[in-house]
Enzyme design. Structure first.
Site, short mmCIF file in Angstrom:
data_model
loop_
_atom_site.label_atom_id
_atom_site.label_comp_id
_atom_site.label_asym_id
_atom_site.label_seq_id
_atom_site.Cartn_x
_atom_site.Cartn_y
_atom_site.Cartn_z
N GLU A 323 -15.63 28.93 84.09
CA GLU A 323 -15.57 30.48 83.82
C GLU A 323 -15.42 30.69 82.10
OE1 GLU A 323 -15.06 34.12 84.07
OE2 GLU A 323 -15.33 33.05 85.94
N ASP A 366 -20.93 31.66 91.85
CA ASP A 366 -20.84 33.21 92.36
C ASP A 366 -21.05 33.92 90.94
OD1 ASP A 366 -19.76 35.55 93.19
OD2 ASP A 366 -17.59 34.99 93.40
N CYS A 393 -23.85 39.14 94.79
CA CYS A 393 -23.56 40.69 94.89
C CYS A 393 -24.75 41.37 94.87
CB CYS A 393 -22.23 40.87 93.93
SG CYS A 393 -22.77 40.71 92.32
#
Length: 436
Positions: A323, A366, A393
């Site tokens: 991340e 993701d 998304c």
């Protein structure tokens, strides 16, 4: 004022527009494509061209001459009203229309069918996947008042609002002050109309987040390092964000959001899924479909605050997160502190892969709306874990990335759309790829 053109629309496209073809005398024998916001497939409409490109045009809806049986009256007064209806009240032809919702004029069942069809179209057309293995869409139990996080802009007068729908133009960015919204959870909906700001406050954006036990955080984002002066009467947390610096003006620097009975610390600058119930459904889907065992290692790329990692870590031998957001990494460390088999890299994914020592059996990605960074894709194809779960998304970048994965030796096993955003065109999905 132009009387407009009359034509029939064929289908919905990703982005919320309906697609049709202009009359042949105006666009050539084959008919040029035209995109019309707030129209529905099968409708005959009268619309005015507002933008022309070489291969297509965009139009503003004036009147629905033959409505679809799926058309319903929108719930919100700020939703788009065609020109022909504006004379009797309403906000006008997009000029006064909020751009936060795109599908309020269609039944929820029709919204779900449209999202499945659009996902299929993107995978076929962009991903070149014949008959993609799409599962039925996971339905949100709440069609309204489902958002735990709302982001507002401020008008020049200091009123909360959203970007207007744009008069059919993608480039329009004017703001509309709002007096109602049906997307926030009830506790947020009771609070936001009470917020008042002075004109010229310098705030770029105002956000509200709802946590467990109705805990509320107000987030003030600005380009000024000096926090604005505020009078806070409500018992809420208030945080000022400037770049990556967070200054607590009241309460705490984070809230707790609970998913499937597990609390997650979420700081003001960290991302978290806005539909709490559907976030739980996504977790359950991953737990059901991933080949989890205590002999496998798992790499969670773009892991955020650890929503998925927290449920996956006790079911694998080793879990590594990647991340780049500093605040999300701090939250991840707190949220997964109980696990000894977890490690975290704080850097962009494309910078981590060249130094990564682990060789995972399972990889979960993701990515943001832009999809996988090219260097990340190259690393995946080189590392080639047996199972890849892709949380998307954006179905268009999913289609692009799926094509590369399949060309690199993967098989698409299944894709499940999740309706995290009722009344909007947004489509979340989880895909599973298997190395061949």
């Amino acid at each position: 004022m132009s009387s407009g053109l009359t034509f029939t629309l064929d289908k919905l496209t990703y982005g919320g527009d309906a697609l049709g073809k202009l009359p042949a005398p105006l666009s050539g024998a084959s008919g040029r494509a035209v995109f019309v916001p707030f129209a529905l497939p099968g409708e005959t409409v009268r619309a005015r061209i507002v933008e022309e490109k070489r291969g297509h045009a965009r139009a503003e809806l004036i009147e629905v001459l033959e409505p679809s049986p799926e058309r319903i009256a929108p719930k919100c007064k700020h939703f788009f009203t065609p020109l022909s209806a504006a004379a009797g009240g309403g906000e006008g032809p997009g000029v006064g229309s909020c751009g936060g919702c795109h599908y309020q004029h269609m039944t929820y069942a029709a919204q779900l069918r449209a999202k499945e069809a659009i996902l299929r179209d993107q995978l076929e057309r962009i991903g070149h996947i014949e008959n993609p293995p799409i599962k039925p869409i996971a339905v949100s139990p709440l069609e309204w008042n489902y958002r735990n996080h709302m982001q507002f802009h401020l008008t020049e007068a200091g009123k909360l609002g959203f970007v207007r729908s744009g008069d059919g133009l993608r480039s329009s960015r004017s703001l509309l002050a709002i007096s109602e919204c049906h997307l926030p959870e009830p506790a947020l909906n009771a609070l936001w109309p009470q917020l008042e700001f002075e004109p010229g406050s310098g705030l770029a954006r105002v956000s509200l987040r709802l946590g467990a036990d109705k805990e509320v955080m107000l987030i003030l984002e600005s380009n000024d390092p000096n926090p604005p002066e505020l009078e806070i009467e409500a018992d809420i947390s208030v945080v000022h964000l400037y770049a990556e610096d967070a200054v607590v003006l009241a309460g705490e620097d984070h809230i707790l959001i609970e998913v499937l009975g597990r609390p997650f610390r979420v700081s003001a600058g960290s991302f978290f899924q806005v539909n709490t119930v559907m976030a739980g459904k996504m977790v359950e889907h991953l737990l059901t479909n991933l080949p989890l065992s205590l002999t496998n290692t798992l790499l969670d790329v773009y892991c955020g605050v650890g929503l998925f990692s927290a449920f996956l870590a006790p079911r694998v031998k080793r879990l590594t997160g990647i991340e780049s957001s500093p605040s999300a990494c701090e939250d991840f460390t707190v949220n997964l502190d109980e696990f000894e088999n977890v490690e975290l890299y704080e850097a962009p994914a494309e910078d981590v892969f060249p130094v990564l020592r682990t060789h995972p059996n399972i990889m979960l990605v993701d990515p943001p709306r832009a999809g996988l960074h090219r260097d990340v894709m190259d690393a995946i194809l080189t590392m080639k874990p047996g199972t890849l779960a892709y949380v998307s998304c954006d179905p268009s970048t999913l289609g692009r990335d799926a094509a590369r994965l399949i060309a690199g030796g993967y098989r698409l096993k299944q894709v499940t759309p999740f309706d995290l955003f009722p009344q909007t065109y947004h489509i979340e999905s989880i895909s599973f790829f298997e190395a061949t």
